[in-house]
Design a protein around this motif. Structure first.
Motif, PDB file in Angstrom:
ATOM      1  N   VAL A   6       0.642  -1.307  -0.417  1.00  0.00           N
ATOM      2  CA  VAL A   6      -0.014   0.504  -0.448  1.00  0.00           C
ATOM      3  C   VAL A   6       1.149   1.481   0.224  1.00  0.00           C
ATOM      4  N   ILE A   7       1.203   1.795  -0.854  1.00  0.00           N
ATOM      5  CA  ILE A   7       1.694   3.602  -1.131  1.00  0.00           C
ATOM      6  C   ILE A   7       0.798   4.117  -2.036  1.00  0.00           C
ATOM      7  N   TYR A   8       0.295   5.297  -1.604  1.00  0.00           N
ATOM      8  CA  TYR A   8      -1.486   5.622  -2.351  1.00  0.00           C
ATOM      9  C   TYR A   8      -0.528   6.885  -3.204  1.00  0.00           C
ATOM     10  N   GLY A   9      -1.084   6.878  -4.463  1.00  0.00           N
ATOM     11  CA  GLY A   9       0.583   7.038  -5.110  1.00  0.00           C
ATOM     12  C   GLY A   9       0.669   6.307  -6.402  1.00  0.00           C
ATOM     13  N   PRO A  97      15.360   4.465  -3.752  1.00  0.00           N
ATOM     14  CA  PRO A  97      14.782   3.264  -5.153  1.00  0.00           C
ATOM     15  C   PRO A  97      13.183   3.946  -5.624  1.00  0.00           C
ATOM     16  N   GLY A  98      12.973   4.637  -5.424  1.00  0.00           N
ATOM     17  CA  GLY A  98      11.423   5.201  -5.627  1.00  0.00           C
ATOM     18  C   GLY A  98      10.662   5.184  -4.040  1.00  0.00           C
ATOM     19  N   LEU A  99       8.907   5.166  -4.765  1.00  0.00           N
ATOM     20  CA  LEU A  99       8.544   5.381  -4.060  1.00  0.00           C
ATOM     21  C   LEU A  99       8.425   4.177  -2.115  1.00  0.00           C
ATOM     22  N   ILE A 100       8.423   4.891  -1.388  1.00  0.00           N
ATOM     23  CA  ILE A 100       8.752   3.196  -0.008  1.00  0.00           C
ATOM     24  C   ILE A 100       7.372   2.978   0.630  1.00  0.00           C
ATOM     25  N   PRO A 101       7.305   3.166   0.970  1.00  0.00           N
ATOM     26  CA  PRO A 101       6.088   2.672   2.157  1.00  0.00           C
ATOM     27  C   PRO A 101       5.631   3.902   3.163  1.00  0.00           C
ATOM     28  N   GLU A 102       4.430   3.926   3.569  1.00  0.00           N
ATOM     29  CA  GLU A 102       4.275   5.448   3.850  1.00  0.00           C
ATOM     30  C   GLU A 102       4.971   5.785   5.525  1.00  0.00           C
ATOM     31  N   VAL A 103       4.678   4.261   5.836  1.00  0.00           N
ATOM     32  CA  VAL A 103       6.024   5.039   7.851  1.00  0.00           C
ATOM     33  C   VAL A 103       6.978   5.023   7.322  1.00  0.00           C
ATOM     34  N   PRO A 104       7.979   4.533   6.274  1.00  0.00           N
ATOM     35  CA  PRO A 104       9.437   5.029   6.490  1.00  0.00           C
ATOM     36  C   PRO A 104       9.291   6.271   5.530  1.00  0.00           C
ATOM     37  N   PHE A 105       7.818   6.625   5.388  1.00  0.00           N
ATOM     38  CA  PHE A 105       8.814   8.003   3.944  1.00  0.00           C
ATOM     39  C   PHE A 105       8.123   8.981   5.595  1.00  0.00           C
ATOM     40  N   PHE A 106       7.327   8.585   6.302  1.00  0.00           N
ATOM     41  CA  PHE A 106       6.280  10.142   7.123  1.00  0.00           C
ATOM     42  C   PHE A 106       8.222   9.942   8.516  1.00  0.00           C
ATOM     43  N   THR A 107       8.965   8.771   8.442  1.00  0.00           N
ATOM     44  CA  THR A 107       9.759   8.006   9.373  1.00  0.00           C
ATOM     45  C   THR A 107      10.463   9.480   8.547  1.00  0.00           C
ATOM     46  N   ALA A 156       5.981  18.563  10.088  1.00  0.00           N
ATOM     47  CA  ALA A 156       5.265  18.345  10.492  1.00  0.00           C
ATOM     48  C   ALA A 156       4.173  17.787   9.365  1.00  0.00           C
ATOM     49  N   TYR A 157       4.475  17.836   8.131  1.00  0.00           N
ATOM     50  CA  TYR A 157       3.310  16.446   7.936  1.00  0.00           C
ATOM     51  C   TYR A 157       3.492  14.925   7.936  1.00  0.00           C
ATOM     52  N   GLY A 158       5.106  14.977   7.762  1.00  0.00           N
ATOM     53  CA  GLY A 158       5.752  13.215   8.787  1.00  0.00           C
ATOM     54  C   GLY A 158       5.272  13.097   9.748  1.00  0.00           C
ATOM     55  N   LEU A 173      -4.980  11.550   4.914  1.00  0.00           N
ATOM     56  CA  LEU A 173      -3.893  12.333   5.077  1.00  0.00           C
ATOM     57  C   LEU A 173      -3.424  12.140   3.627  1.00  0.00           C
ATOM     58  N   SER A 174      -3.075  11.187   2.683  1.00  0.00           N
ATOM     59  CA  SER A 174      -1.911  10.720   1.757  1.00  0.00           C
ATOM     60  C   SER A 174      -3.059  12.545   0.736  1.00  0.00           C
ATOM     61  N   ARG A 175      -4.048  12.996   0.638  1.00  0.00           N
ATOM     62  CA  ARG A 175      -4.941  13.141   0.132  1.00  0.00           C
ATOM     63  C   ARG A 175      -4.480  14.662   0.144  1.00  0.00           C
TER      64      ARG A 175
HETATM   65  N1  HBI Z   1       7.217   7.509  -1.619  1.00  0.00           N
HETATM   66  N2  HBI Z   1      10.087   8.375  -2.029  1.00  0.00           N
HETATM   67  C1  HBI Z   1       8.367   8.238  -1.759  1.00  0.00           C
HETATM   68  N3  HBI Z   1       8.227   9.845  -2.638  1.00  0.00           N
HETATM   69  C2  HBI Z   1       6.564   9.866  -1.860  1.00  0.00           C
HETATM   70  O1  HBI Z   1       6.159  10.766  -2.619  1.00  0.00           O
HETATM   71  C3  HBI Z   1       5.681   9.102  -1.450  1.00  0.00           C
HETATM   72  C4  HBI Z   1       6.224   8.266  -0.520  1.00  0.00           C
HETATM   73  N4  HBI Z   1       5.478   7.120  -0.404  1.00  0.00           N
HETATM   74  C5  HBI Z   1       4.369   7.440  -0.343  1.00  0.00           C
HETATM   75  C6  HBI Z   1       3.593   8.710  -0.776  1.00  0.00           C
HETATM   76  N5  HBI Z   1       5.028   9.440  -1.399  1.00  0.00           N
HETATM   77  C7  HBI Z   1       2.239   9.282  -0.575  1.00  0.00           C
HETATM   78  O2  HBI Z   1       1.585   7.912  -0.072  1.00  0.00           O
HETATM   79  C8  HBI Z   1       1.668  10.769   0.684  1.00  0.00           C
HETATM   80  O3  HBI Z   1       1.208  10.794   0.259  1.00  0.00           O
HETATM   81  C9  HBI Z   1       3.059   9.738   1.563  1.00  0.00           C
END
Ligand code: HBI
Ligand code: FE
Length: 286
Positions: A6-9, A97-107, A156-158, A173-175
């Motif tokens: 699950v990675i939104y977007g 390496p590209g899009l990553i899952p939510e929790v690592p991204f937010f972290t 703050a978003y993270g 929140l991803s919206r």
């Molecule tokens: N991962 N690398 C990367 N870049 C993003 O912009 C990104 C992501 N993972 C999830 C994500 N964006 C969206 O789901 C955000 O809303 C979290």
């Protein structure tokens, strides 16, 4: 390292990057020597074309910050950017390496570390690519991390994202991320301008979002954003407009827990939903 589903977007296609190179936090070293002369030339041509489209379409803060990227005729080394970025707002860019899952991204965002995809699109994808590549991340996202107010908002978003994960509200929140950090518009004295990275890094969407009569443009209302689905593989049909980054920071500062509860009781809205009581900003501004 399997990427969680699950990675939104994210597009349906499997992710392109080499996730085996990523560590537990999903970051990886920028494989600078792997870039070919064609890769550097793609970056140079993308930068040149996009920079020429900015006047009258990109917000003043972005245009003022873009030179801070420093390098335009080749793919920059992340250290070259971090030298300036860290001094400006204590942010740094890190490879992923590209899009990553939510929790690592937010972290990463919560620790003022912005994940930058370390591969670049092929020349065949010069005009459009669905997944974010290094040009989208560096050109689209990094310049505004030099702006102190915006830089604090992204952190703050993270932090909010980690809370949202605990509340099962990542999709909502991803919206918010999508309709602000990726596709947000700002109203300046001299008209509407783009601040969202997805708009700023796309030649076609920069004109569509700022100048076309097609999409609707609504004042930023967090509840309305959280209800509104988005499309990842075509121009947006709805954009949300702020009057300042301070407004974005202040509107997203409160604890969203009660808002998540409320939004969950409301039906989601299609990306192109038009509600009769809403007034298009463009109509008011024109
Ligand atoms: N991962 N690398 C990367 N870049 C993003 O912009 C990104 C992501 N993972 C999830 C994500 N964006 C969206 O789901 C955000 O809303 C979290
Ligand atoms: Fe992005």
């Amino acid at each position: 390292m399997a990427v969680e589903p699950v990675i939104y977007g994210a597009s349906e296609r499997p992710p392109r990057g080499d996730y085996a190179r990523a560590g537990a936090d999903y970051t990886c070293a920028q494989a600078y020597d792997s870039y070919t002369p064609a890769d550097h030339d793609t970056y140079r041509r993308l930068y040149e074309r996009q920079a020429a489209l900015l006047p009258g379409r990109a917000c003043d803060e972005f245009i003022a910050a873009l030179p801070s990227l420093g390098i335009k005729d080749r793919i920059p080394r992340f250290e070259e950017i971090n030298e300036r970025l860290y001094k400006a707002t204590r942010w740094e860019v890190v490879g992923v390496p590209g899009l990553i899952p939510e929790v690592p991204f937010f972290t990463l965002l919560a620790n003022r570390r912005f994940p930058v995809t370390d591969w670049i699109r092929t020349p065949a994808e010069f005009d459009y690519i669905v997944e974010p590549d290094i040009f989208h991340d560096l050109f689209g996202h990094v310049p505004l991390l030099f702006d102190p107010v915006f830089a604090d908002h992204v952190q703050a978003y993270g932090q909010g994202g980690l809370k949202a994960h605990g509340l099962g509200a990542c999709e909502l929140l991803s919206r918010l991320y999508w309709y602000t950090v990726e596709f947000g518009l700002i109203r300046q004295k001299d008209g509407l301008r783009a601040y969202g990275a997805g708009i700023l890094s796309s030649p076609g969407e920069l004109q569509h979002a700022v100048q076309s009569r097609e999409p609707q443009r609504l004042p930023l209302d967090i509840e309305r954003v959280m209800r509104t689905r988005y499309k990842i593989d075509s121009y947006q049909s709805t954009y949300f407009v702020i009057d300042s980054f301070r407004e974005l920071f202040d509107k997203t500062a409160p604890d969203f827990t009660p808002l998540y509860e409320r939004v969950r009781t409301l039906p989601p809205l299609a990306a192109d939903a038009r509600l009769d009581h809403e007034e298009d900003v463009q109509a008011v501004t024109a």
